[in-house]
Design a protein around this motif. Structure first.
Motif, PDB file in Angstrom:
ATOM      1  N   PRO A  20     -24.617 -21.407  36.255  1.00 26.08           N
ATOM      2  CA  PRO A  20     -23.551 -21.524  37.532  1.00 26.08           C
ATOM      3  C   PRO A  20     -22.326 -21.786  36.610  1.00 26.08           C
ATOM      4  CG  PRO A  20     -25.368 -22.577  38.431  1.00 26.08           C
ATOM      5  CD  PRO A  20     -25.936 -22.298  36.944  1.00 26.08           C
ATOM      6  N   ALA A  21     -22.177 -22.772  35.579  1.00 27.65           N
ATOM      7  CA  ALA A  21     -21.166 -22.984  34.779  1.00 27.65           C
ATOM      8  C   ALA A  21     -20.614 -21.999  33.750  1.00 27.65           C
ATOM      9  CB  ALA A  21     -21.404 -24.447  33.855  1.00 27.65           C
ATOM     10  N   THR A  22     -21.206 -21.072  33.587  1.00 21.91           N
ATOM     11  CA  THR A  22     -20.970 -19.790  32.301  1.00 21.91           C
ATOM     12  C   THR A  22     -20.865 -18.903  33.169  1.00 21.91           C
ATOM     13  OG1 THR A  22     -23.161 -19.361  31.798  1.00 21.91           O
ATOM     14  CG2 THR A  22     -22.115 -21.032  30.521  1.00 21.91           C
ATOM     15  N   ARG A  23     -20.842 -18.669  34.338  1.00 16.26           N
ATOM     16  CA  ARG A  23     -20.813 -17.203  35.189  1.00 16.26           C
ATOM     17  C   ARG A  23     -19.139 -16.889  35.157  1.00 16.26           C
ATOM     18  NH1 ARG A  23     -23.885 -13.760  38.088  1.00 16.26           N
ATOM     19  NH2 ARG A  23     -25.464 -15.072  37.892  1.00 16.26           N
ATOM     20  N   ASP A  24     -19.080 -15.780  35.045  1.00 19.65           N
ATOM     21  CA  ASP A  24     -17.449 -15.360  34.746  1.00 19.65           C
ATOM     22  C   ASP A  24     -16.862 -16.391  33.900  1.00 19.65           C
ATOM     23  OD1 ASP A  24     -17.904 -13.172  36.398  1.00 19.65           O
ATOM     24  OD2 ASP A  24     -17.150 -14.182  38.090  1.00 19.65           O
ATOM     25  N   LEU A  25     -17.366 -16.696  32.862  1.00 18.66           N
ATOM     26  CA  LEU A  25     -16.842 -17.492  31.744  1.00 18.66           C
ATOM     27  C   LEU A  25     -15.654 -16.815  31.203  1.00 18.66           C
ATOM     28  CD1 LEU A  25     -17.378 -20.138  29.692  1.00 18.66           C
ATOM     29  CD2 LEU A  25     -18.459 -18.435  28.162  1.00 18.66           C
ATOM     30  N   ILE A  26     -15.505 -15.606  31.083  1.00 21.42           N
ATOM     31  CA  ILE A  26     -14.397 -14.914  30.667  1.00 21.42           C
ATOM     32  C   ILE A  26     -14.021 -13.782  31.599  1.00 21.42           C
ATOM     33  CG2 ILE A  26     -13.509 -13.233  28.916  1.00 21.42           C
ATOM     34  CD1 ILE A  26     -15.065 -14.591  26.701  1.00 21.42           C
ATOM     35  N   ASN A  74     -16.522 -11.225  33.698  1.00 19.36           N
ATOM     36  CA  ASN A  74     -16.033 -10.561  34.778  1.00 19.36           C
ATOM     37  C   ASN A  74     -15.916  -9.062  34.344  1.00 19.36           C
ATOM     38  OD1 ASN A  74     -14.103  -9.400  36.783  1.00 19.36           O
ATOM     39  ND2 ASN A  74     -14.800 -11.222  37.899  1.00 19.36           N
ATOM     40  N   GLU A  75     -16.730  -8.063  34.932  1.00 21.84           N
ATOM     41  CA  GLU A  75     -16.821  -6.899  34.360  1.00 21.84           C
ATOM     42  C   GLU A  75     -15.428  -6.153  34.982  1.00 21.84           C
ATOM     43  OE1 GLU A  75     -21.715  -6.688  33.990  1.00 21.84           O
ATOM     44  OE2 GLU A  75     -20.633  -6.255  35.875  1.00 21.84           O
ATOM     45  N   ASP A  84     -22.072   3.050  40.470  1.00 22.52           N
ATOM     46  CA  ASP A  84     -21.094   2.763  40.696  1.00 22.52           C
ATOM     47  C   ASP A  84     -20.418   1.670  39.926  1.00 22.52           C
ATOM     48  OD1 ASP A  84     -22.686   1.088  41.894  1.00 22.52           O
ATOM     49  OD2 ASP A  84     -22.007   0.956  43.914  1.00 22.52           O
ATOM     50  N   HIS A  85     -20.989   1.234  38.906  1.00 22.76           N
ATOM     51  CA  HIS A  85     -20.817   0.086  38.156  1.00 22.76           C
ATOM     52  C   HIS A  85     -19.396   0.096  37.371  1.00 22.76           C
ATOM     53  CE1 HIS A  85     -20.786  -2.964  34.950  1.00 22.76           C
ATOM     54  NE2 HIS A  85     -21.743  -3.798  35.587  1.00 22.76           N
ATOM     55  N   PRO A  86     -18.545  -0.920  37.243  1.00 19.71           N
ATOM     56  CA  PRO A  86     -17.093  -0.569  36.621  1.00 19.71           C
ATOM     57  C   PRO A  86     -17.106  -0.179  35.504  1.00 19.71           C
ATOM     58  CG  PRO A  86     -17.473  -2.977  37.652  1.00 19.71           C
ATOM     59  CD  PRO A  86     -18.757  -2.262  37.839  1.00 19.71           C
ATOM     60  N   PHE A  87     -18.253  -0.343  34.534  1.00 14.82           N
ATOM     61  CA  PHE A  87     -18.282   0.188  33.413  1.00 14.82           C
ATOM     62  C   PHE A  87     -18.308   1.580  33.217  1.00 14.82           C
ATOM     63  CE2 PHE A  87     -20.057  -3.957  30.965  1.00 14.82           C
ATOM     64  CZ  PHE A  87     -18.880  -4.665  31.249  1.00 14.82           C
ATOM     65  N   GLN A  88     -18.540   2.358  34.147  1.00  9.82           N
ATOM     66  CA  GLN A  88     -18.736   3.833  34.110  1.00  9.82           C
ATOM     67  C   GLN A  88     -17.535   4.369  33.875  1.00  9.82           C
ATOM     68  OE1 GLN A  88     -21.336   5.608  34.545  1.00  9.82           O
ATOM     69  NE2 GLN A  88     -23.017   4.339  35.455  1.00  9.82           N
ATOM     70  N   ALA A  89     -16.308   3.702  34.230  1.00  5.51           N
ATOM     71  CA  ALA A  89     -14.928   4.294  34.093  1.00  5.51           C
ATOM     72  C   ALA A  89     -14.509   4.379  32.463  1.00  5.51           C
ATOM     73  CB  ALA A  89     -14.109   3.289  34.910  1.00  5.51           C
ATOM     74  N   ILE A  90     -15.329   3.389  31.686  1.00  3.67           N
ATOM     75  CA  ILE A  90     -14.951   3.146  30.248  1.00  3.67           C
ATOM     76  C   ILE A  90     -15.906   3.699  29.510  1.00  3.67           C
ATOM     77  CG2 ILE A  90     -13.258   1.262  30.696  1.00  3.67           C
ATOM     78  CD1 ILE A  90     -15.309  -0.714  29.754  1.00  3.67           C
ATOM     79  N   LEU A  91     -17.192   4.627  29.736  1.00  2.00           N
ATOM     80  CA  LEU A  91     -17.876   4.916  28.890  1.00  2.00           C
ATOM     81  C   LEU A  91     -17.397   5.699  27.888  1.00  2.00           C
ATOM     82  CD1 LEU A  91     -21.189   5.353  31.236  1.00  2.00           C
ATOM     83  CD2 LEU A  91     -20.685   3.547  29.637  1.00  2.00           C
TER      84      LEU A  91
END
Length: 326
Positions: free
Chosen positions: A215-221, A245-246, A274-281
């Motif tokens: 929980p403390a490191t989720r979305d660390l960046i 955070n993707e 539909d993952h965000p990374f699909q846009a930058i593959l």
């Protein structure tokens, strides 16, 4: 003649997560061994209902699953991470949970630097350009379409100071990198061996993550942290999906807040359409590998050997690599 003890029932729920060429050592005690290549969530309870020992890598073992398995004595996790197991329920039932430790101290650091080298020297971008005919179009012996940077003299920021982070640091120093170990986010009282988190973001040419997902490191960046990255670093994540955070990563890469990103993990695996990374593959500064940083032949065999050793130790009354709920 005294009765022989009843054989233990061992169930492996997701053998397909271990490469087919990996050999599982034989168990030395009386047992039956039931192996499933994959186990969907709705089948877990039925498959472990009469098991004494359950082996799982990524299959989720929830409280209802554990409570319904009346003979369950041990869960042997075929991985280091145990976030797929309800550890509190195991503690209440007296079920021992063991995991795998320090098996990936070569493979993950090597994969980390494979991503760093590939991005720092634009290897994938140049490979694709040659494949598309750019070299012929250049009409000379070379071309300079993409940046190429040396590692020597750059600053490597490492978030996570366990065995993997330390191994990455050793390689970095050997390559002439200045290494900074990040203090925990929001902490500046960890002593001189650690650099404040914000300073690592500001000073690093490369940032690599080697910490667990909690929980403390989720979305660390996220967006705030990307804005603090003054040197437009490479960001490498061979640890866990969810640390970054993707959506923010996609924005940071597209806007030039970072110069590149190499990821081996995402929040949902396999990555959905539909993952965000699909846009930058296809972005020349982005490399995504399918959660294989851990998966050298040598490392997986070491994992499998340790897995069987953990089970043997439990059956001998000396449990090893026991995971605590604390």
């Amino acid at each position: 003649m005294p009765n022989s003890p009843a054989p233990m029932k061992v169930v492996f729920l997701d053998r397909a997560t271990i490469s087919p060429q990996t050999v599982l050592k034989a168990l030395s005690f009386p047992h039956t061994f039931e192996v499933f290549e994959r186990t969907p969530a709705e089948s877990v309870a039925a498959r472990i209902a009469d098991a004494d020992i359950v082996i799982a890598n990524k299959v989720r073992l929830t409280r209802p699953d554990i409570e319904s398995a009346k003979r369950l004595k041990m869960i042997a996790i075929a991985a280091t991470g145990t976030d797929n197991v309800d550890l509190q329920s195991c503690a209440e039932r007296g079920v021992v949970v063991s995991n795998i430790r320090n098996y990936a101290t070569h493979t993950v650091p090597e994969h980390t630097f494979a991503l760093i080298f590939a991005l720092r020297r634009s290897l994938v971008a140049y490979r694709d350009a040659v494949r598309d005919g750019r070299w012929l179009q250049a009409n000379q012996f070379c071309f300079f379409d993409f940046p190429i940077r040396d590692l020597s003299g750059s600053t490597l920021g490492i978030i996570g100071d366990g065995a993997l982070g330390r191994a990455v640091a050793d390689i970095g120093r050997a390559l002439g990198l200045r290494v900074l170990f990040s203090a925990y986010k929001g902490r500046d009282d960890m002593g001189p061996l650690y650099t404040p988190f914000q300073e690592v973001l500001q000073a690093s040419d490369i940032i690599t993550l080697h910490c667990p997902l909690t929980p403390a490191t989720r979305d660390l960046i996220g967006e705030t942290e990307f804005l603090q990255m003054e040197r437009k670093p490479l960001l490498i994540n061979t640890a866990r999906g969810g640390l970054v955070n993707e959506h923010a990563l996609v924005d940071a890469l597209k806007s030039g807040m970072i110069s590149g990103a190499g990821f081996d993990v995402v929040t949902q695996e396999p990555m959905p359409s539909d993952h965000p990374f699909q846009a930058i593959l296809s972005h020349p500064g982005f490399i995504l590998t399918p959660h294989v940083a851990w998966a050298s032949d040598e490392a997986i065999q070491g994992l499998a050997d340790q897995l069987i050793d953990n089970i043997a130790a439990f059956c001998n009354g000396t449990p090893a690599n026991v995971v605590s709920t604390k």
